[in-house]
Design a protein around this motif. Structure first.
Motif, mmCIF file in Angstrom:
data_model
loop_
_atom_site.group_PDB
_atom_site.id
_atom_site.type_symbol
_atom_site.label_atom_id
_atom_site.label_comp_id
_atom_site.label_asym_id
_atom_site.label_seq_id
_atom_site.Cartn_x
_atom_site.Cartn_y
_atom_site.Cartn_z
ATOM 1 N N ASP A 144 0.852 -1.225 0.077
ATOM 2 C CA ASP A 144 -0.004 0.030 -0.097
ATOM 3 C C ASP A 144 0.835 1.225 -0.066
ATOM 4 O OD1 ASP A 144 -1.858 1.874 0.183
ATOM 5 O OD2 ASP A 144 -2.601 1.437 2.247
ATOM 6 N N ALA A 145 0.632 2.204 -0.912
ATOM 7 C CA ALA A 145 1.400 3.223 -0.996
ATOM 8 C C ALA A 145 1.335 4.175 -0.016
ATOM 9 C CB ALA A 145 1.050 4.185 -2.190
ATOM 10 N N ALA A 146 0.296 3.938 0.909
ATOM 11 C CA ALA A 146 0.147 5.063 2.139
ATOM 12 C C ALA A 146 0.699 4.613 3.041
ATOM 13 C CB ALA A 146 -1.535 5.114 2.465
ATOM 14 N N ASP A 147 1.336 3.284 3.400
ATOM 15 C CA ASP A 147 1.954 2.504 4.202
ATOM 16 C C ASP A 147 3.557 2.201 3.799
ATOM 17 O OD1 ASP A 147 2.707 1.654 6.728
ATOM 18 O OD2 ASP A 147 1.420 -0.165 6.624
ATOM 19 N N ALA A 148 4.460 3.228 3.544
ATOM 20 C CA ALA A 148 5.433 3.020 2.871
ATOM 21 C C ALA A 148 6.578 3.527 3.602
ATOM 22 C CB ALA A 148 5.615 3.321 1.558
ATOM 23 N N TYR A 149 7.736 2.815 3.653
ATOM 24 C CA TYR A 149 9.048 3.221 4.527
ATOM 25 C C TYR A 149 10.296 3.555 3.645
ATOM 26 C CZ TYR A 149 5.739 1.945 8.431
ATOM 27 O OH TYR A 149 4.545 1.898 9.140
ATOM 28 N N VAL A 150 11.097 3.980 4.298
ATOM 29 C CA VAL A 150 12.494 4.094 3.683
ATOM 30 C C VAL A 150 13.512 3.954 4.696
ATOM 31 C CG1 VAL A 150 12.849 6.629 3.922
ATOM 32 C CG2 VAL A 150 14.057 5.269 2.284
ATOM 33 N N VAL A 151 14.508 2.995 4.543
ATOM 34 C CA VAL A 151 15.696 2.851 5.519
ATOM 35 C C VAL A 151 16.965 3.607 4.953
ATOM 36 C CG1 VAL A 151 16.972 1.072 6.576
ATOM 37 C CG2 VAL A 151 14.619 0.528 6.208
ATOM 38 N N SER A 152 17.482 4.366 5.968
ATOM 39 C CA SER A 152 18.767 4.953 5.534
ATOM 40 C C SER A 152 19.859 4.670 6.437
ATOM 41 C CB SER A 152 18.207 6.733 5.629
ATOM 42 O OG SER A 152 18.036 6.929 6.873
ATOM 43 N N GLY A 153 21.135 4.711 5.752
ATOM 44 C CA GLY A 153 22.349 4.648 6.566
ATOM 45 C C GLY A 153 23.380 5.723 6.251
ATOM 46 N N SER A 154 24.104 6.427 6.907
ATOM 47 C CA SER A 154 25.222 7.145 6.691
ATOM 48 C C SER A 154 26.635 6.363 6.665
ATOM 49 C CB SER A 154 24.970 8.523 7.691
ATOM 50 O OG SER A 154 25.273 8.040 8.785
ATOM 51 N N LYS A 155 27.538 7.521 6.257
ATOM 52 C CA LYS A 155 28.687 6.894 6.282
ATOM 53 C C LYS A 155 29.494 7.174 7.583
ATOM 54 C CE LYS A 155 30.810 10.917 3.928
ATOM 55 N NZ LYS A 155 31.588 11.361 2.591
ATOM 56 N N CYS A 205 14.837 4.204 10.141
ATOM 57 C CA CYS A 205 13.663 4.023 9.425
ATOM 58 C C CYS A 205 12.614 5.161 9.253
ATOM 59 C CB CYS A 205 12.810 2.878 9.695
ATOM 60 S SG CYS A 205 11.415 2.200 8.829
ATOM 61 N N TRP A 206 12.069 5.558 8.421
ATOM 62 C CA TRP A 206 11.472 6.773 8.149
ATOM 63 C C TRP A 206 10.027 6.418 7.419
ATOM 64 C CZ3 TRP A 206 14.031 10.879 10.328
ATOM 65 C CH2 TRP A 206 15.326 10.562 10.515
ATOM 66 N N ASN A 207 8.927 7.217 8.067
ATOM 67 C CA ASN A 207 7.392 6.869 7.366
ATOM 68 C C ASN A 207 7.371 7.736 6.295
ATOM 69 O OD1 ASN A 207 4.786 6.179 6.720
ATOM 70 N ND2 ASN A 207 4.469 6.066 9.153
ATOM 71 N N LEU A 208 6.898 7.222 5.207
ATOM 72 C CA LEU A 208 6.529 8.202 4.014
ATOM 73 C C LEU A 208 5.421 8.779 3.808
ATOM 74 C CD1 LEU A 208 8.726 6.439 1.282
ATOM 75 C CD2 LEU A 208 9.694 8.243 2.482
ATOM 76 N N ASN A 209 4.514 8.476 4.870
ATOM 77 C CA ASN A 209 2.853 8.683 4.727
ATOM 78 C C ASN A 209 2.996 10.440 4.801
ATOM 79 O OD1 ASN A 209 0.243 8.841 4.734
ATOM 80 N ND2 ASN A 209 0.032 7.441 6.501
ATOM 81 N N ASP A 210 1.931 11.128 4.259
ATOM 82 C CA ASP A 210 2.109 12.465 4.214
ATOM 83 C C ASP A 210 1.317 12.986 5.565
ATOM 84 O OD1 ASP A 210 3.063 12.217 1.627
ATOM 85 O OD2 ASP A 210 0.955 12.632 0.768
ATOM 86 N N SER A 211 0.513 12.045 6.189
ATOM 87 C CA SER A 211 -0.167 12.331 7.489
ATOM 88 C C SER A 211 0.643 12.234 8.829
ATOM 89 C CB SER A 211 -1.308 11.725 7.592
ATOM 90 O OG SER A 211 -0.990 10.314 7.640
#
Length: 607
Positions: A200-211, A218-224
């Motif tokens: 579901d596009a409304a329940d999407a996440y992105v995982v990020s890692g830095s150097k 982990c970040w929530n991409l939901n607009d709300s």
């Protein structure tokens, strides 16, 4: 080094430190291809991304298309970004470049992302560039801010784009506007992975890692949902190098993070939108070691990357940049640390070479009789114990020293090349004077040929000092300099500082040439004077003799040595006559004076 698995996990590509692209087949565990761009030294490849390029296959003929479709071949390509703003499309089927797209800028392409075979998104410095593969040009470009873009990710629907520097920005692709900004990393973000647990596009996440951080956020991409804080964070022992995510049917997410220390952390977590207060620790840590042959000691083997085959199967890549090994392993979730013992690849190859090149010595018994030039093949009456004695004559000959051979083989202590090398290293003036003040032309040439190329510059500096000296040192320095230029002219011409290198020497030579004309005139005059002196007649020997010699006989007896003068050629009688004539004249003058008086008479004056 940039590396990535293909979407189906069949291929693994890596960019080496030399700028070469290497591709392995993970299913057969074989090295497939290697590609070196023509401009890899001036503009090396910086990033890569796997794409299934149907746009590249459109350039072929319809018959070839039908043939490929009938064979079921998929033209898998690798998009390569370069440091001078170019995009290279490398085909694994052809084993060569499909085409090159130039962005007409010198900005370095740092990251790539795509979901279709038509458009590729890249981060070039502070700009986002959209590449159109079908038209083979740049579709659009816009500025993403003041910070350099290190990672980019396009969502599966293609309507949103994520760019990362220290902060992560969510963009609307059509309007090119920032929808959300995620902050929380203290260093530039180099890793972005998309997670969609429930499709579901409304329940999407992105995982990020830095150097610079040892946490995966982990970040929530939901607009709300407010994006200032991370939904979850995953704890690691080192910086992340590679990330692979697998979503189960029940919505739980499995994540394999390969870190810089060469181990893989396995996480199992369900993302439901709720924030996790504590960092999530790994369920299992996978590491590979090799037996070192000593007790209680093992050698770790570095894991480069890992990718999920299934929920419980993981494909790991381990080894070095030269030799990579791929293996599918089963994850043991009930073990905190899963340690795998494998044979070291480098030791294995060395042992194979030793087996191939091994030489076995034949076994010889004690009853072997050795024949030499001093012995005959006739059997000896003595007991043969397998050892042949050397005759006394041969032993004496071995003890004797052959003077000719010894004199020819013993190295000379005053070797000119060795002395010159030693003098240039130690800056010893005595050694340099001993070598450089030799006038043998052939010796000078051989010495210059034998010295290393690294000592040409110090030798030239020493010769420049000699040229600035007086006549003898100038002559010696010019002789050495002439032979040095003739022998090493190519090396001297390749020096970019040739003008400054020859500045002092040319100045000294020009100063000497300016004085050459007056010097020649002076030499000519001196030669004329010397010639005139040599042709003048010699004076008689009597010109140098004394005119008179007087012996003082009345000197005291104590003075035995009298002064001696050389006599004139005339005799003593002549000298006495001259003296008597002078006396008579004086007596006459006295008598005349006595007889003269005031009256003028001739009478003598009374006393």
């Amino acid at each position: 080094m940039a590396c990535q698995f293909s979407k189906d996990g069949k291929y693994f590509a890596q960019i080496t430190s030399e700028g070469k692209l290497k591709v392995w087949n993970t299913l057969s565990n074989t090295f497939e291809q290697e590609f070196t761009p023509d401009f890899h030294l001036t503009s090396p490849c910086t990033c890569l991304h796997f794409i299934s390029s149907e746009a590249a296959s459109k350039s072929g003929s319809p018959r070839k298309k039908k043939r490929k479709e009938s064979l079921g071949e998929s033209n898998t390509c690798v998009a390569l970004g370069t440091s001078n703003g170019r995009l290279l499309l490398y085909s694994l089927v052809k084993g060569d470049l499909e085409y090159i797209v130039d962005s007409a800028t010198s900005q370095s392409v740092n990251c790539l992302s795509s979901i279709t075979n038509e458009f590729v998104y890249s981060g070039a410095d502070t700009h986002v560039i959209v590449w159109n593969l079908s038209k083979r040009n740049v579709s659009s470009k816009w500025n993403a801010g003041n910070d350099k873009i290190y990672a980019i990710l396009l969502t599966p629907l293609g309507d949103k784009l994520l760019t990362a520097s220290k902060s992560i920005k969510l963009w609307d692709v059509k309007s090119k506007e920032v929808l959300k900004t995620f902050t929380g990393h203290s260093s530039p973000v180099t890793m972005l992975e998309y997670i969609n647990p429930r499709s579901d596009a409304a329940d999407a996440y992105v995982v990020s890692g830095s150097k610079g951080d040892r946490l995966l956020s982990c970040w929530n991409l939901n607009d709300s949902v407010d994006g200032k804080n991370a939904v979850a964070s995953f704890l690691m022992e080192d910086i992340v190098n590679n990330l692979s995510i697998f979503v189960d049917h029940d919505g739980s997410s499995r994540m394999a993070a390969t870190v810089r220390s060469g181990v893989v952390h396995i996480y199992h977590h369900t993302l439901n939108g709720k924030k996790s207060n504590k960092p999530i620790k790994p369920k299992t840590t996978i590491q590979i070691v090799s037996d070192s042959g000593t007790k209680d000691a093992v050698n770790p083997i570095y894991i480069t990357a890992a990718a999920y085959r299934s929920a419980e199967t993981l494909c790991i890549c381990y080894g070095s940049a030269v030799v990579q090994t791929f293996e599918d392993i089963t994850i043991s979730s009930y073990k905190k640390v899963q340690c795998l013992l494998r044979e070291d690849i480098h030791k294995k190859t060395v042992s194979k070479e030793n087996q191939v090149t091994k030489v076995r010595t034949p076994v010889v018994g004690n009853d072997v009789h050795y024949l030499t030039t001093q012995t005959s093949s006739a059997p000896s009456k003595r007991k043969n114990d397998g050892q042949q004695e050397v005759p006394m004559e041969k032993r004496l000959e071995n003890l004797m020293v052959n003077e000719e051979d010894s004199s020819s083989k013993v190295p000379k202590a005053n070797n000119a090349a060795q002395l010159l090398i030693q003098g240039l290293h130690s800056k010893d003036k005595n050694i340099l004077r001993t070598v450089l003040f030799k006038k043998d032309e052939q010796l000078i040439k051989n010495t210059i040929k034998r010295i290393p190329l690294s000592l040409i510059t110090p030798l030239f500096e020493e010769l420049t000092k000699l040229i600035q000296g007086k006549t003898l040192s100038r002559q010696v320095g010019l002789t050495w300099l002439k032979n040095l230029i003739l022998i090493h002219s190519g090396l001297l011409l390749s020096n970019p500082d040739l003008s400054s290198f020859f500045g002092e020497a040319l100045g000294s030579i020009e100063a000497g040439l300016a004085l050459q004309s007056p010097r020649n005139k002076l030499m000519g005059r001196l030669e004329l004077l010397i010639a005139q002196i040599n042709h003048t007649p010699q004076q008689d020997s009597h010109d140098n003799e004394a005119l008179l010699v007087f012996n003082d006989k009345a000197s005291s007896d104590s003075e035995n040595e009298g002064m001696e003068f050389e006599a004139h050629s005339s005799s003593e009688n002549e000298w006495e006559e001259e003296d008597s004539e002078g006396g008579d004249n004086e007596n006459e003058k006295v008598d005349e004076s006595d007889y003269e008086n005031d009256d003028g008479s001739d009478e003598p004056m009374s006393s």
